[in-house]
Design a protein around this motif. Sequence first.
Motif, PDB file in Angstrom:
ATOM      1  N   ALA A  20       0.940  -1.176   0.026  1.00 51.55           N
ATOM      2  CA  ALA A  20      -0.139   0.050  -0.026  1.00 51.55           C
ATOM      3  C   ALA A  20       0.992   1.249  -0.008  1.00 51.55           C
ATOM      4  CB  ALA A  20      -0.744   0.062   1.005  1.00 51.55           C
ATOM      5  N   ASN A  21       0.380   2.265  -0.764  1.00 51.46           N
ATOM      6  CA  ASN A  21       1.382   3.568  -0.780  1.00 51.46           C
ATOM      7  C   ASN A  21       1.327   4.327   0.677  1.00 51.46           C
ATOM      8  OD1 ASN A  21       2.170   6.068  -1.436  1.00 51.46           O
ATOM      9  ND2 ASN A  21       1.616   6.124  -3.510  1.00 51.46           N
ATOM     10  N   ARG A  22       2.445   4.488   0.902  1.00 48.91           N
ATOM     11  CA  ARG A  22       2.666   5.361   2.203  1.00 48.91           C
ATOM     12  C   ARG A  22       3.164   6.763   2.205  1.00 48.91           C
ATOM     13  NH1 ARG A  22       6.707   2.506   6.389  1.00 48.91           N
ATOM     14  NH2 ARG A  22       6.822   4.892   7.194  1.00 48.91           N
ATOM     15  N   ALA A  23       3.956   6.857   0.885  1.00 43.19           N
ATOM     16  CA  ALA A  23       4.348   8.217   0.549  1.00 43.19           C
ATOM     17  C   ALA A  23       5.030   8.341  -1.001  1.00 43.19           C
ATOM     18  CB  ALA A  23       5.532   8.548   1.563  1.00 43.19           C
ATOM     19  N   SER A  24       4.750   9.619  -1.544  1.00 45.66           N
ATOM     20  CA  SER A  24       5.097   9.723  -2.767  1.00 45.66           C
ATOM     21  C   SER A  24       6.003  11.023  -2.909  1.00 45.66           C
ATOM     22  CB  SER A  24       3.903   9.949  -3.697  1.00 45.66           C
ATOM     23  OG  SER A  24       4.416  10.061  -5.199  1.00 45.66           O
ATOM     24  N   ILE A  25       7.162  10.818  -3.257  1.00 41.44           N
ATOM     25  CA  ILE A  25       7.943  12.073  -3.498  1.00 41.44           C
ATOM     26  C   ILE A  25       8.509  12.719  -4.713  1.00 41.44           C
ATOM     27  CG2 ILE A  25      10.282  13.105  -2.566  1.00 41.44           C
ATOM     28  CD1 ILE A  25      10.403  10.693  -0.460  1.00 41.44           C
ATOM     29  N   ASP A  26       7.957  13.881  -5.040  1.00 43.79           N
ATOM     30  CA  ASP A  26       8.537  14.509  -6.425  1.00 43.79           C
ATOM     31  C   ASP A  26       9.849  15.059  -6.148  1.00 43.79           C
ATOM     32  OD1 ASP A  26       8.909  15.812  -8.660  1.00 43.79           O
ATOM     33  OD2 ASP A  26       6.902  16.842  -8.595  1.00 43.79           O
ATOM     34  N   LEU A  27      10.962  14.440  -6.523  1.00 36.23           N
ATOM     35  CA  LEU A  27      12.292  14.659  -6.187  1.00 36.23           C
ATOM     36  C   LEU A  27      12.468  16.377  -6.828  1.00 36.23           C
ATOM     37  CD1 LEU A  27      14.085  11.469  -6.935  1.00 36.23           C
ATOM     38  CD2 LEU A  27      13.462  12.595  -4.878  1.00 36.23           C
ATOM     39  N   LYS A  28      11.931  16.415  -7.902  1.00 39.72           N
ATOM     40  CA  LYS A  28      12.385  17.925  -8.560  1.00 39.72           C
ATOM     41  C   LYS A  28      11.835  19.115  -7.777  1.00 39.72           C
ATOM     42  CE  LYS A  28      12.875  16.701 -13.588  1.00 39.72           C
ATOM     43  NZ  LYS A  28      12.241  16.976 -14.857  1.00 39.72           N
ATOM     44  N   ARG A  29      10.844  18.687  -6.946  1.00 39.73           N
ATOM     45  CA  ARG A  29      10.227  19.750  -6.020  1.00 39.73           C
ATOM     46  C   ARG A  29      11.111  20.206  -4.790  1.00 39.73           C
ATOM     47  NH1 ARG A  29       4.749  18.457  -3.319  1.00 39.73           N
ATOM     48  NH2 ARG A  29       5.310  20.542  -2.459  1.00 39.73           N
ATOM     49  N   TYR A  30      12.159  19.280  -4.681  1.00 37.10           N
ATOM     50  CA  TYR A  30      13.074  19.138  -3.680  1.00 37.10           C
ATOM     51  C   TYR A  30      14.533  19.638  -4.232  1.00 37.10           C
ATOM     52  CZ  TYR A  30       9.266  17.740  -0.942  1.00 37.10           C
ATOM     53  OH  TYR A  30       8.044  17.641  -0.394  1.00 37.10           O
ATOM     54  N   ASN A  31      14.852  19.916  -5.525  1.00 32.28           N
ATOM     55  CA  ASN A  31      15.968  20.712  -6.286  1.00 32.28           C
ATOM     56  C   ASN A  31      16.794  19.407  -6.519  1.00 32.28           C
ATOM     57  OD1 ASN A  31      17.246  22.852  -7.233  1.00 32.28           O
ATOM     58  ND2 ASN A  31      18.673  22.910  -5.629  1.00 32.28           N
ATOM     59  N   ILE A  32      16.019  18.200  -6.505  1.00 32.94           N
ATOM     60  CA  ILE A  32      17.006  17.113  -7.292  1.00 32.94           C
ATOM     61  C   ILE A  32      16.475  16.917  -8.533  1.00 32.94           C
ATOM     62  CG2 ILE A  32      17.345  14.456  -7.054  1.00 32.94           C
ATOM     63  CD1 ILE A  32      16.813  14.838  -4.065  1.00 32.94           C
ATOM     64  N   LEU A  33      17.398  17.528  -9.714  1.00 36.83           N
ATOM     65  CA  LEU A  33      16.750  17.901 -10.741  1.00 36.83           C
ATOM     66  C   LEU A  33      16.846  16.610 -11.999  1.00 36.83           C
ATOM     67  CD1 LEU A  33      18.004  21.444 -11.201  1.00 36.83           C
ATOM     68  CD2 LEU A  33      15.888  20.685 -10.314  1.00 36.83           C
ATOM     69  N   GLN A  34      17.835  15.650 -11.617  1.00 36.60           N
ATOM     70  CA  GLN A  34      18.084  14.555 -12.563  1.00 36.60           C
ATOM     71  C   GLN A  34      18.466  13.449 -11.915  1.00 36.60           C
ATOM     72  OE1 GLN A  34      20.598  16.146 -15.622  1.00 36.60           O
ATOM     73  NE2 GLN A  34      20.752  14.152 -16.952  1.00 36.60           N
ATOM     74  N   PRO A  35      17.708  12.827 -11.101  1.00 33.74           N
ATOM     75  CA  PRO A  35      17.882  11.601 -10.452  1.00 33.74           C
ATOM     76  C   PRO A  35      18.158  10.418 -11.237  1.00 33.74           C
ATOM     77  CG  PRO A  35      15.567  12.039 -10.272  1.00 33.74           C
ATOM     78  CD  PRO A  35      16.133  13.280 -10.854  1.00 33.74           C
ATOM     79  N   GLY A  36      19.229   9.834 -11.030  1.00 28.59           N
ATOM     80  CA  GLY A  36      19.719   8.681 -11.669  1.00 28.59           C
ATOM     81  C   GLY A  36      19.669   7.188 -11.292  1.00 28.59           C
ATOM     82  N   ALA A  37      19.763   7.311  -9.738  1.00 31.47           N
ATOM     83  CA  ALA A  37      19.394   6.111  -9.197  1.00 31.47           C
ATOM     84  C   ALA A  37      18.872   6.421  -7.600  1.00 31.47           C
ATOM     85  CB  ALA A  37      20.723   5.242  -9.041  1.00 31.47           C
TER      86      ALA A  37
END
Length: 272
Positions: A108-125
Amino acid sequence: MKQLFIIYLLASGFLPCLAQVQPDSGFTLVKTYKGDITDAVMDNLDNLYIISSSGQVRKFNDKGDSVAIYNQVRNAGKLFSVDVSNPLRPLLFYKDFSTIVLLDRFLANRASIDLKRYNILQPGAAGISYDNNIWVFDEYDNKLKKVDEQGKLLVETPDLRTLFPVSVHPQKILSDNGLVYLADSVNGVFVFDNYGAYKKKIGVTKWQSIAVKENYIIQTHPNEIIVYNTSNFMDVKKPIPASFQPYFHSFSTSARLVTFTNDTLRIYQYRF
């Protein structure tokens, strides 16, 4: 009830075949799954997670029973990787949408994180950290970053281009025993502590899959499993029988080899 359970598995597209014992060069086939298979992972409790071509994640326990399913696949694009190093909070990484989804043990979904909102612009791993936060490698500024479930930045390294003569492009982030491993199949494994301080580089490359368990790095190659001891710098190799092919991917835990094609997955037990 047993008949209803079998009908349920057939309808869901997976029917595990149990206890097929076929010793072959130290490997024993213990389970086979049929269905739509794009990827698969296994946690340290021998729970198996099968990812379908649509991005659906189905969890099977160590007896082969289907126990949970994650089917919210429309909002975040293609699933890039799954980290189940903590069976209580699997991590789904959607690279194209820079999104991480954290689940509970029932998927079940407990959290979802949009990384770009937190200045992680190009997550690779991305992967779960040893203290149950989240490690992300940001290809935009070449930094390893740790964030919490709310996306708050906790730790970051310097630009790794200032530390190493090669560019680091990790395919996996692994955590174990208070250390974090950036696993790059071309350049090796770069080891940091849980505060982001660089420790060492381990020259294991060209692996198909990789796992870490205490002082051992377990690598799967097309024709063999290699276990590298980080304490004495020695490795042990175990050939994978040619009769196990064809398969397009495999991975290994400390006691299981898993091979799969797009419609068949096999789990073998082995010992060195």
